[in-house]
Design a protein around this motif. Structure first.
Motif, mmCIF file in Angstrom:
data_model
loop_
_atom_site.group_PDB
_atom_site.id
_atom_site.type_symbol
_atom_site.label_atom_id
_atom_site.label_comp_id
_atom_site.label_asym_id
_atom_site.label_seq_id
_atom_site.Cartn_x
_atom_site.Cartn_y
_atom_site.Cartn_z
ATOM 1 N N ILE A 56 0.830 -1.216 0.000
ATOM 2 C CA ILE A 56 0.000 0.000 0.000
ATOM 3 C C ILE A 56 0.862 1.264 0.000
ATOM 4 O O ILE A 56 0.416 2.335 -0.380
ATOM 5 C CB ILE A 56 -0.930 -0.009 1.230
ATOM 6 C CG1 ILE A 56 -2.092 0.971 1.061
ATOM 7 C CG2 ILE A 56 -0.168 0.243 2.536
ATOM 8 C CD1 ILE A 56 -3.178 0.810 2.115
ATOM 9 N N ASP A 57 2.123 1.132 0.416
ATOM 10 C CA ASP A 57 3.004 2.289 0.608
ATOM 11 C C ASP A 57 3.867 2.482 -0.648
ATOM 12 O O ASP A 57 4.699 1.632 -0.975
ATOM 13 C CB ASP A 57 3.883 2.012 1.838
ATOM 14 C CG ASP A 57 4.830 3.154 2.155
ATOM 15 O OD1 ASP A 57 5.074 4.002 1.268
ATOM 16 O OD2 ASP A 57 5.346 3.174 3.289
ATOM 17 N N ARG A 81 -1.000 -1.414 -4.184
ATOM 18 C CA ARG A 81 -2.370 -1.921 -3.990
ATOM 19 C C ARG A 81 -2.680 -1.971 -2.509
ATOM 20 O O ARG A 81 -1.798 -2.273 -1.707
ATOM 21 C CB ARG A 81 -2.519 -3.357 -4.494
ATOM 22 C CG ARG A 81 -2.344 -3.565 -5.947
ATOM 23 C CD ARG A 81 -2.611 -5.025 -6.279
ATOM 24 N NE ARG A 81 -4.034 -5.306 -6.381
ATOM 25 C CZ ARG A 81 -4.739 -5.152 -7.490
ATOM 26 N NH1 ARG A 81 -4.151 -4.730 -8.595
ATOM 27 N NH2 ARG A 81 -6.019 -5.421 -7.509
ATOM 28 N N ASP A 82 -3.929 -1.752 -2.189
ATOM 29 C CA ASP A 82 -4.438 -1.992 -0.837
ATOM 30 C C ASP A 82 -5.102 -3.360 -0.860
ATOM 31 O O ASP A 82 -6.147 -3.528 -1.492
ATOM 32 C CB ASP A 82 -5.448 -0.894 -0.480
ATOM 33 C CG ASP A 82 -6.065 -1.104 0.903
ATOM 34 O OD1 ASP A 82 -5.853 -2.179 1.503
ATOM 35 O OD2 ASP A 82 -6.776 -0.195 1.365
ATOM 36 N N PHE A 83 -4.481 -4.325 -0.183
ATOM 37 C CA PHE A 83 -5.049 -5.672 -0.291
ATOM 38 C C PHE A 83 -6.403 -5.787 0.415
ATOM 39 O O PHE A 83 -7.170 -6.695 0.130
ATOM 40 C CB PHE A 83 -4.069 -6.755 0.170
ATOM 41 C CG PHE A 83 -3.494 -6.596 1.565
ATOM 42 C CD1 PHE A 83 -4.313 -6.578 2.687
ATOM 43 C CD2 PHE A 83 -2.121 -6.504 1.736
ATOM 44 C CE1 PHE A 83 -3.763 -6.454 3.958
ATOM 45 C CE2 PHE A 83 -1.569 -6.380 3.015
ATOM 46 C CZ PHE A 83 -2.400 -6.348 4.126
ATOM 47 N N VAL A 84 -6.715 -4.842 1.307
ATOM 48 C CA VAL A 84 -8.017 -4.898 1.980
ATOM 49 C C VAL A 84 -9.137 -4.595 0.982
ATOM 50 O O VAL A 84 -10.132 -5.312 0.898
ATOM 51 C CB VAL A 84 -8.067 -3.910 3.160
ATOM 52 C CG1 VAL A 84 -9.467 -3.859 3.764
ATOM 53 C CG2 VAL A 84 -7.037 -4.288 4.210
ATOM 54 N N SER A 85 -8.956 -3.550 0.182
ATOM 55 C CA SER A 85 -10.033 -3.153 -0.727
ATOM 56 C C SER A 85 -9.865 -3.731 -2.136
ATOM 57 O O SER A 85 -10.846 -3.842 -2.869
ATOM 58 C CB SER A 85 -10.118 -1.625 -0.809
ATOM 59 O OG SER A 85 -8.880 -1.102 -1.225
ATOM 60 N N GLU A 86 -8.637 -4.122 -2.503
ATOM 61 C CA GLU A 86 -8.401 -4.531 -3.896
ATOM 62 C C GLU A 86 -7.888 -5.951 -4.053
ATOM 63 O O GLU A 86 -7.756 -6.436 -5.175
ATOM 64 C CB GLU A 86 -7.355 -3.610 -4.533
ATOM 65 C CG GLU A 86 -7.684 -2.139 -4.512
ATOM 66 C CD GLU A 86 -6.520 -1.308 -5.032
ATOM 67 O OE1 GLU A 86 -6.571 -0.897 -6.200
ATOM 68 O OE2 GLU A 86 -5.558 -1.099 -4.272
#
Ligand SMILES: C[S@@+](CC[C@H](N)C(=O)[O-])C[C@H]1O[C@@H](n2cnc3c(N)ncnc32)[C@H](O)[C@@H]1O
Length: 189
Positions: A56-57, A81-86
């Motif tokens: 995410i960073d 990528r943000d693995f929580v939302s994507e």
């Protein structure tokens, strides 16, 4: 994250990957939350497939891209990528090895394990490592956030994965490791 030089004193990436069987199976690799790419480039040297790493960073993404480029590796794809939302963005059942390294202290670990289950092919393996909570360690998240192996196994089973092994991690005394495989059916959330 501490500075890279400090972070990388805590592991032997090759010892970890060897113990977890990364490279033993054909296929691509996914790494969720790759940080400095400590394990990304080590994995890429061990497999013939592509290592899809994400974080995410953006600074971590840049660091991992630079590292792969400097190492002359052609089989690394790094994305912000943000693995929580994507999630990880890979197709269902397409991956031989998923790395969940030092990441399962997040708010919803079962969803991340479900994402690993989703992308894994039938013989694929999820490798997990995390900071031990039964000894003093020089870094790591607060003790109350760290899962122990039993907690991790229980979450994994809720995500449709099954425990395969808990190998010792050569050169990484502050961490425990676990491998997980697919079951035929995931439990519903
Ligand atoms: C403790 S570091 C571990 C890095 C690497 N897995 C390792 O063991 O060297 C956790 C990493 O996960 C990333 N991360 C945290 N939450 C995330 C999210 N929702 N989506 C993607 N990456 C995330 C952080 O930016 C950080 O780089």
């Amino acid at each position: 994250m501490p500075p890279r030089e400090l972070w990388e004193r805590f592991f032997d990436p090759d010892g970890v990957l060897e113990a977890l069987g990364c490279g033993a199976l054909p296929g691509d690799v996914v790494e969720l939350g790759c940080g400095y790419g400590t394990f990304t480039t080590a994995a890429a040297r061990r497999v013939s497939g592509t290592v899809y790493a994400s974080d995410i960073d953006p600074m971590m993404v840049r660091a991992t891209i630079d590292r792969a480029t400097q190492s002359g590796l052609q089989n690394v794809v790094v994305e912000a990528r943000d693995f929580v939302s994507e999630g990880c963005g890979r197709p269902d059942g397409s991956v031989g090895f998923v790395m969940l390294f030092n990441i399962l202290h997040i708010e919803d670990p079962i969803s991340l394990l479900r994402e690993a289950h989703r992308v894994l092919h039938s013989r694929g393996v999820v490798g997990v490592i995390h900071w031990r909570r039964d000894i003093e360690t020089p870094r790591g998240p607060p003790l109350e956030l760290r899962p122990d192996p039993g907690q991790c196994r229980s979450w994994a089973e809720k995500a449709g994965l099954r425990w395969l092994s808990s190998p010792a991690l050569a050169g990484s005394a502050w961490h425990w490791g676990m491998t997980l495989g697919r079951t035929t059916r995931a439990q519903r959330p």
